[in-house]
Design a protein around this motif. Structure first.
Motif, PDB file in Angstrom:
ATOM      1  N   LYS A  15      12.079   9.607  62.762  1.00 61.93           N
ATOM      2  CA  LYS A  15      11.479   9.588  61.431  1.00 61.93           C
ATOM      3  C   LYS A  15      12.375   8.765  60.510  1.00 61.93           C
ATOM      4  O   LYS A  15      13.600   8.907  60.518  1.00 61.93           O
ATOM      5  CB  LYS A  15      11.349  11.013  60.900  1.00 61.93           C
TER       6      LYS A  15
ATOM      7  N   GLN B 295      13.922   7.347  51.643  1.00 64.72           N
ATOM      8  CA  GLN B 295      14.747   7.307  50.437  1.00 64.72           C
ATOM      9  C   GLN B 295      16.051   6.551  50.671  1.00 64.72           C
ATOM     10  O   GLN B 295      16.611   5.974  49.767  1.00 64.72           O
ATOM     11  CB  GLN B 295      15.026   8.719  49.942  1.00 64.72           C
TER      12      GLN B 295
ATOM     13  N   ASN C 240      14.087   7.781  57.131  1.00 65.38           N
ATOM     14  CA  ASN C 240      14.508   8.335  55.850  1.00 65.38           C
ATOM     15  C   ASN C 240      14.153   7.295  54.794  1.00 65.38           C
ATOM     16  O   ASN C 240      14.940   6.395  54.508  1.00 65.38           O
ATOM     17  CB  ASN C 240      15.998   8.637  55.872  1.00 65.38           C
TER      18      ASN C 240
END
Length: 93
Positions: free
Chosen positions: A74, A78, A76
Motif C-alpha cells: 500500500k 501522504q 503511503n
C-alpha cells in the motif's frame, strides 16, 4: 487505496502480452494508473488503485503469477512525492 505491484519477470513475452490487454477487463474498483518496465522488460513496477492490497495480489497472481514473482504494498500517499493528480482522486483510505 493506491497499491504498488513490483514484478520480477521470468517469461517477459508471456507476461507483457497478457498485461498489455489486462486493462480491458479490470474488476470493479480497479484502475491501472502507471506502468514502469525496465529497459530489458524483466522488472516492472505498476501503480494501481484498488480496494485492497490483497485484491491486487489475487488479481495479478491469477493472471500473470506463473510468469513472475510479485511484491505488493500500500502506498503511503501522504509521504509520497510526485503522485499524479489523477491518482489522488482515487485515494479513499
Amino acid at each position: 487505496m493506491l497499491v504498488i505491484a513490483h514484478h520480477q519477470i521470468q517469461d517477459t513475452e508471456k507476461f507483457w502480452s497478457i498485461t498489455n490487454n489486462i486493462g480491458e477487463n479490470l474488476p470493479f474498483g480497479f484502475k491501472l494508473h502507471r506502468v514502469y518496465p525496465s529497459m530489458n522488460m524483466k522488472i516492472g513496477t505498476c501503480l494501481w488503485a484498488a480496494p485492497s492490497v490483497g485484491a491486487i495480489h489475487d488479481f495479478i497472481d491469477e493472471n500473470v503469477g506463473r510468469f513472475s514473482k510479485n511484491f505488493y504494498y500500500k502506498v503511503n500517499h501522504q509521504g509520497a512525492v510526485g503522485l499524479p493528480k489523477s491518482t489522488m482522486e482515487t485515494v479513499n483510505d
